[in-house]
Motif scaffolding. Structure first.
Motif, mmCIF file in Angstrom:
data_model
loop_
_atom_site.group_PDB
_atom_site.id
_atom_site.type_symbol
_atom_site.label_atom_id
_atom_site.label_comp_id
_atom_site.label_asym_id
_atom_site.label_seq_id
_atom_site.Cartn_x
_atom_site.Cartn_y
_atom_site.Cartn_z
ATOM 1 N N GLY A 111 -7.266 -7.091 1.278
ATOM 2 C CA GLY A 111 -8.433 -6.675 0.514
ATOM 3 C C GLY A 111 -8.685 -5.189 0.694
ATOM 4 N N MET A 112 -9.447 -4.618 -0.228
ATOM 5 C CA MET A 112 -9.768 -3.189 -0.166
ATOM 6 C C MET A 112 -11.268 -2.994 -0.269
ATOM 7 N N GLU A 113 -11.759 -2.025 0.476
ATOM 8 C CA GLU A 113 -13.113 -1.520 0.291
ATOM 9 C C GLU A 113 -12.935 -0.088 -0.184
ATOM 10 N N LYS A 114 -13.008 0.101 -1.494
ATOM 11 C CA LYS A 114 -12.712 1.412 -2.068
ATOM 12 C C LYS A 114 -13.683 2.479 -1.605
ATOM 13 N N GLU A 115 -14.976 2.155 -1.545
ATOM 14 C CA GLU A 115 -15.964 3.154 -1.128
ATOM 15 C C GLU A 115 -15.762 3.589 0.314
ATOM 16 N N ALA A 116 -15.420 2.639 1.188
ATOM 17 C CA ALA A 116 -15.192 2.951 2.606
ATOM 18 C C ALA A 116 -13.771 3.463 2.845
ATOM 19 N N LYS A 117 -12.923 3.361 1.800
ATOM 20 C CA LYS A 117 -11.517 3.758 1.907
ATOM 21 C C LYS A 117 -10.814 3.023 3.049
ATOM 22 N N ARG A 118 -10.910 1.685 2.985
ATOM 23 C CA ARG A 118 -10.265 0.835 3.979
ATOM 24 C C ARG A 118 -9.505 -0.286 3.301
ATOM 25 N N VAL A 119 -8.354 -0.597 3.880
ATOM 26 C CA VAL A 119 -7.564 -1.748 3.475
ATOM 27 C C VAL A 119 -7.620 -2.747 4.620
ATOM 28 N N PHE A 120 -7.927 -3.990 4.291
ATOM 29 C CA PHE A 120 -7.990 -5.045 5.292
ATOM 30 C C PHE A 120 -6.816 -5.993 5.092
ATOM 31 N N LEU A 121 -6.062 -6.180 6.154
ATOM 32 C CA LEU A 121 -5.010 -7.195 6.190
ATOM 33 C C LEU A 121 -5.529 -8.275 7.130
ATOM 34 N N SER A 122 -5.847 -9.436 6.581
ATOM 35 C CA SER A 122 -6.496 -10.482 7.366
ATOM 36 C C SER A 122 -5.507 -11.536 7.835
ATOM 37 N N GLU A 140 4.263 -0.264 8.364
ATOM 38 C CA GLU A 140 5.148 0.851 8.721
ATOM 39 C C GLU A 140 6.347 0.990 7.793
ATOM 40 N N SER A 141 6.769 -0.094 7.177
ATOM 41 C CA SER A 141 7.935 -0.036 6.283
ATOM 42 C C SER A 141 7.593 0.540 4.910
ATOM 43 N N GLY A 142 6.307 0.701 4.635
ATOM 44 C CA GLY A 142 5.897 1.201 3.330
ATOM 45 C C GLY A 142 5.601 0.104 2.323
ATOM 46 N N GLU A 143 5.776 -1.158 2.729
ATOM 47 C CA GLU A 143 5.516 -2.256 1.799
ATOM 48 C C GLU A 143 4.046 -2.311 1.393
ATOM 49 N N LEU A 144 3.139 -1.975 2.310
ATOM 50 C CA LEU A 144 1.719 -1.957 1.969
ATOM 51 C C LEU A 144 1.444 -0.942 0.867
ATOM 52 N N SER A 145 2.028 0.245 0.990
ATOM 53 C CA SER A 145 1.837 1.287 -0.025
ATOM 54 C C SER A 145 2.384 0.861 -1.385
ATOM 55 N N LYS A 146 3.480 0.126 -1.375
ATOM 56 C CA LYS A 146 4.044 -0.376 -2.635
ATOM 57 C C LYS A 146 3.157 -1.461 -3.238
ATOM 58 N N ALA A 147 2.605 -2.317 -2.370
ATOM 59 C CA ALA A 147 1.762 -3.415 -2.849
ATOM 60 C C ALA A 147 0.414 -2.919 -3.353
ATOM 61 N N LEU A 148 -0.137 -1.879 -2.701
ATOM 62 C CA LEU A 148 -1.443 -1.336 -3.077
ATOM 63 C C LEU A 148 -1.376 0.185 -3.171
ATOM 64 N N PRO A 149 -0.743 0.716 -4.205
ATOM 65 C CA PRO A 149 -0.613 2.175 -4.300
ATOM 66 C C PRO A 149 -1.960 2.895 -4.374
ATOM 67 N N ASP A 150 -2.995 2.221 -4.870
ATOM 68 C CA ASP A 150 -4.326 2.838 -4.942
ATOM 69 C C ASP A 150 -4.948 3.035 -3.556
ATOM 70 N N ALA A 151 -4.387 2.399 -2.535
ATOM 71 C CA ALA A 151 -4.960 2.465 -1.195
ATOM 72 C C ALA A 151 -4.235 3.460 -0.288
ATOM 73 N N VAL A 152 -3.306 4.205 -0.822
ATOM 74 C CA VAL A 152 -2.596 5.203 -0.017
ATOM 75 C C VAL A 152 -3.618 6.199 0.521
ATOM 76 N N GLY A 153 -3.559 6.434 1.823
ATOM 77 C CA GLY A 153 -4.507 7.333 2.475
ATOM 78 C C GLY A 153 -5.727 6.622 3.034
ATOM 79 N N PHE A 154 -5.896 5.343 2.723
ATOM 80 C CA PHE A 154 -7.016 4.579 3.255
ATOM 81 C C PHE A 154 -6.746 4.226 4.718
ATOM 82 N N ASP A 155 -7.820 3.977 5.479
ATOM 83 C CA ASP A 155 -7.678 3.415 6.823
ATOM 84 C C ASP A 155 -7.153 1.995 6.687
ATOM 85 N N VAL A 156 -6.297 1.602 7.610
ATOM 86 C CA VAL A 156 -5.743 0.248 7.596
ATOM 87 C C VAL A 156 -6.353 -0.537 8.753
#
Length: 116
Positions: free
Chosen positions: A13-24, A53-69
């Motif tokens: 999930g993403m919190e766009k305003e907080a710039k965070r990606v949550f992997l639950s 670390e492999s970059g799969e998260l960035s591929k899955a959610l390109p809008d979240a690049v630069g967000f806290d994980v």
């Protein structure tokens, strides 16, 4: 999905305003004296770490690049002392990699032991 599916991501999930990606991680297992639960959880966290670390998260959610994980562990059962020690070490290890680790009960229901 759950913690026993060690080779998959349970929820993202993403919190766009907080710039965070949550992997639950959804964890409904009971804690055991043989530490099978902890070993399973460690495998699951390693899968999440590889996903990040492999970059799969960035591929899955390109809008979240630069967000806290954040790796969020949602527990059904109150952790035992060994689990708390493991969580403390995991928190530091992940923080060193720039990843936030949080754990606790379901926000709505709490731990199973606290339910009436």
């Amino acid at each position: 999905m759950s913690v026993v599916d060690t080779d998959s991501i349970d929820a993202i999930g993403m919190e766009k305003e907080a710039k965070r990606v949550f992997l639950s991680i959804i964890d409904s297992l009971l804690w055991d004296d043989e530490n099978i639960h902890l070993f399973t959880l460690q495998e699951k966290i390693n899968t999440y770490l590889y996903f990040i670390e492999s970059g799969e998260l960035s591929k899955a959610l390109p809008d979240a690049v630069g967000f806290d994980v954040v790796i969020e562990l949602i527990l059904k059962h109150m952790p035992n002392d060994q689990a708390i020690t493991f969580f403390d070490k995991t928190t530091q290890l992940l923080l060193d990699k720039g990843i936030i680790f949080v754990f606790g009960p379901n926000r709505d229901t709490g731990y199973a032991e606290q339910q009436s």
